[in-house]
Design an enzyme around this catalytic site. Structure first.
Site, PDB file in Angstrom:
ATOM      1  CB  THR A  44      49.619  42.701  43.859  1.00 61.98           C
ATOM      2  OG1 THR A  44      50.297  42.894  42.728  1.00 61.98           O
ATOM      3  CG2 THR A  44      49.895  44.153  44.765  1.00 61.98           C
TER       4      THR A  44
ATOM      5  CD  GLU B 277      47.480  46.885  46.672  1.00 60.12           C
ATOM      6  OE1 GLU B 277      47.507  46.625  45.450  1.00 60.12           O
ATOM      7  OE2 GLU B 277      46.949  45.718  47.450  1.00 60.12           O
TER       8      GLU B 277
ATOM      9  CE  LYS C 285      27.095  49.665  32.451  1.00 61.49           C
ATOM     10  NZ  LYS C 285      27.840  50.671  31.951  1.00 61.49           N
TER      11      LYS C 285
ATOM     12  CD1 TRP D  55      26.500  49.166  38.618  1.00 54.22           C
ATOM     13  CD2 TRP D  55      28.084  47.944  37.592  1.00 54.22           C
ATOM     14  NE1 TRP D  55      27.495  50.135  37.745  1.00 54.22           N
ATOM     15  CE2 TRP D  55      28.355  49.164  37.337  1.00 54.22           C
ATOM     16  CE3 TRP D  55      28.598  46.870  36.951  1.00 54.22           C
ATOM     17  CZ2 TRP D  55      29.421  49.220  36.375  1.00 54.22           C
ATOM     18  CZ3 TRP D  55      29.376  47.155  36.441  1.00 54.22           C
ATOM     19  CH2 TRP D  55      29.931  48.231  35.926  1.00 54.22           C
TER      20      TRP D  55
END
Length: 551
Positions: free
Chosen positions: A181, A325, A436, A441
């Site tokens: 990653t 992944e 936030k 959001w």
């Protein structure tokens, strides 16, 4: 018992060698253009595999590559896993400390390095971290002056190999590849790909509207060190397509020349690549008439870029989605039946989605309590996926596995998404990138895309900045086109543009113009680096002073 042989990469290579022996692999290298046939390619793949076998490498051993997209790298894609060892593709753009961690964590036995990246590898070399490495191999037929040892050139390394080598029987669950990653939080984590994962993923990207066939000329611009080149190198061989490899650090001129000279029909890369090619085509006489589709992923693709490609180049940009992944492609924004005659704007709206889930996979979005949310185009939740090419564990990181993989095999992607009634997914933001503000959001991705839809904007990224009253507020960093002189006027236009589409409090409190958005090792905007470099006390002060009515 019923069933046939295991699902391994060997079957793809066998088909290319025997059914399409005269199809070409064309490679731009540090030495120039190299070309050969699949028949010749297969012999060299087998020579590489036989040498690894003779040296005692096999199951459990990792052979690393440190290279751009070229034919030597492509040979390793099949030669290493078909022999039974595991190919570890090191991201050559990572910082030295991360490269050291990758080599040490994977315990690589051999490192095959692109000569143009030799200095970078020498700089990252650390005796303790590279303790497991028994051999360095430099792609080509010479060894430049280097401090790495023991070292040999690739052509000498495979010279005595057997072109008729018979691959051993390899179990489909045996690891074939490994990538790490990007490590935006902490050190990178390894993800292993089995033969079965690669096989299933390859078959999925050979289907559908953008499926690769033997009539295609495919050029994977996405680096082969980035999540296995999005699986394109495997798919081109499996399909028997002509393969074009763009070589070291390709510029727009290189990509344009290869498209024109080799008749490229399909390609794949991050949006910044396609933006650069468009600008080059505007300034130069380029023939891209053979190019049909380009897949765009890694970050959200602006709708304006899609419109410009259709209008100016007659090329379709199609968005896709995936992650390390997931091997990586899980979604492609294909058109569904009945959408062929959509008007231009509606067509772009569909193409800009992250896409439809690939056949063979399952998905859902869930709330903070893990409850599944409806596909209504409005509900926002974390995207979860599972399927044959979705990982269920991280290499040497059980704590990461426990945090990201549920007991029943669902991978928590960390991406906030919505799914509409037709099954199209929109990635709204990373969990960590949502702003936030006042208990609500704000999607940084959607604000960025709205800003980048303006014709005078080249790049834009939105980051959250702490606020004493509102928790966080969005700040936009914008790269204007070179010919823009009135930045104050552009700033006001961008504020109005965001407010027209979204609630007024989504509008960034500060819009700062900079020369370039920092990018990570995969070409994505690096918001971590952006915040560290540009969010200073002055910016924080401007955010705090913004009047409540501005929200």
């Amino acid at each position: 018992m019923p069933g046939g042989t295991d699902m391994t990469l060997r079957s793809f290579l066998w088909r290319a060698e025997n059914v399409f022996p005269e199809r070409e692999i064309v490679s731009r290298t540090h030495e120039g253009i190299h070309r050969y046939t699949y028949a010749e390619y297969g012999e060299r793949v087998r020579k590489l595999a036989s040498v690894l076998d003779e040296r005692g490498y096999g199951e459990g051993d990792r052979i690393a590559t440190f290279a751009w997209n070229n034919h030597w790298h492509h040979e390793a894609y099949f030669g290493v896993p078909c022999q039974g060892a595991q190919l570890h593709m090191i991201n050559i753009l990572l910082p030295d400390s991360h490269i050291q961690h990758l080599v040490s964590d994977a315990e690589d036995k051999v490192v095959v390095v692109d000569p143009v990246m030799l200095d970078k590898l020498e700089g990252a070399y650390d005796e303790e971290a590279f303790e497991s490495v028994e051999q360095f191999v430099v792609m080509g037929d010479t060894v430049p002056e280097t401090s790495l040892e023991p070292v040999t050139d690739y052509e000498s390394f495979i010279a005595d190999g057997d072109p008729d080598y018979e691959f051993p029987d390899v179990d489909e669950e045996q690891p074939a590849g490994m990538c790490y990653t990007s490590g935006t939080t902490g050190k990178p984590k390894g993800v292993e790909y089995t033969h079965k994962m690669y096989w299933a993923h390859t078959m999925s990207i050979m289907t559908g509207e953008l499926g690769i066939t033997n009539t295609d000329v495919e050029m994977p611009v996405v680096p082969m060190f980035h999540v296995s080149g999005w699986g394109r190198p495997f798919a081109t061989v499996a399909a028997g397509a002509k393969t074009v490899l763009p070589g070291p650090n390709p510029e727009p001129a290189d990509i344009a020349a290869l498209c024109e000279n080799e008749g490229v029909t399909k390609s794949a890369a991050v949006p910044t690549v396609w933006r650069g090619l468009l600008q080059y085509a505007r300034e130069n006489d380029v023939d891209l008439s053979e190019l049909e589709y380009v897949l765009s992923g890694g970050s959200s693709t602006p709708k304006g870029l899609m419109r410009d490609y259709r209008a100016e180049l007659d090329v379709e940009i199609v968005a896709g989605y995936g992650m390390t992944e997931t091997t990586p492609v899980t979604h492609v924004a294909e058109l569904k039946p009945g959408m062929e005659d959509l008007d231009e704007e509606s067509r772009v709206d569909v193409r800009a989605h992250a896409g439809l889930i690939s056949p063979g996979l399952e998905m859902k979005i869930v709330d903070d309590e893990g409850e599944e949310l409806p596909w209504d185009g409005e509900a926002l939740g974390e995207l979860l996926m599972r399927g044959p090419w979705v990982t269920t564990e991280y290499f040497n990181a059980p704590e990461k596995t426990e945090a990201r993989v549920t007991e029943d095999g669902w991978l928590r992607t960390g991406d906030i998404a919505r799914i509409d009634e037709d099954g199209y997914v929109d990635i709204v933001d990373r969990v960590d990138d949502l702003v936030k503000s006042g208990g609500e959001w704000i999607s940084s991705v959607e604000v960025e895309n709205r800003i980048m839809g303006h014709e005078d904007v080249a790049e834009a990224a939105v980051v959250p900045v702490e606020h004493p009253t509102w928790d966080e507020r969005p700040v936009a960093f914008v790269v204007a086109m070179e010919d823009v002189e009135d930045l104050e006027g552009l700033e006001e236009a961008l504020r109005q543009r965001v407010a027209e589409e979204y609630p007024k409090w989504w509008t960034p409190d500060v819009i700062e113009f900079i020369d370039e958005i920092p990018k990570g090792s995969t070409g994505k905007f690096s918001k971590k680096d952006l915040a560290e470099q540009y969010v200073d006390d002055e910016i924080r002060g401007e955010v705090e002073e913004a009047a409540p009515g501005d929200r």
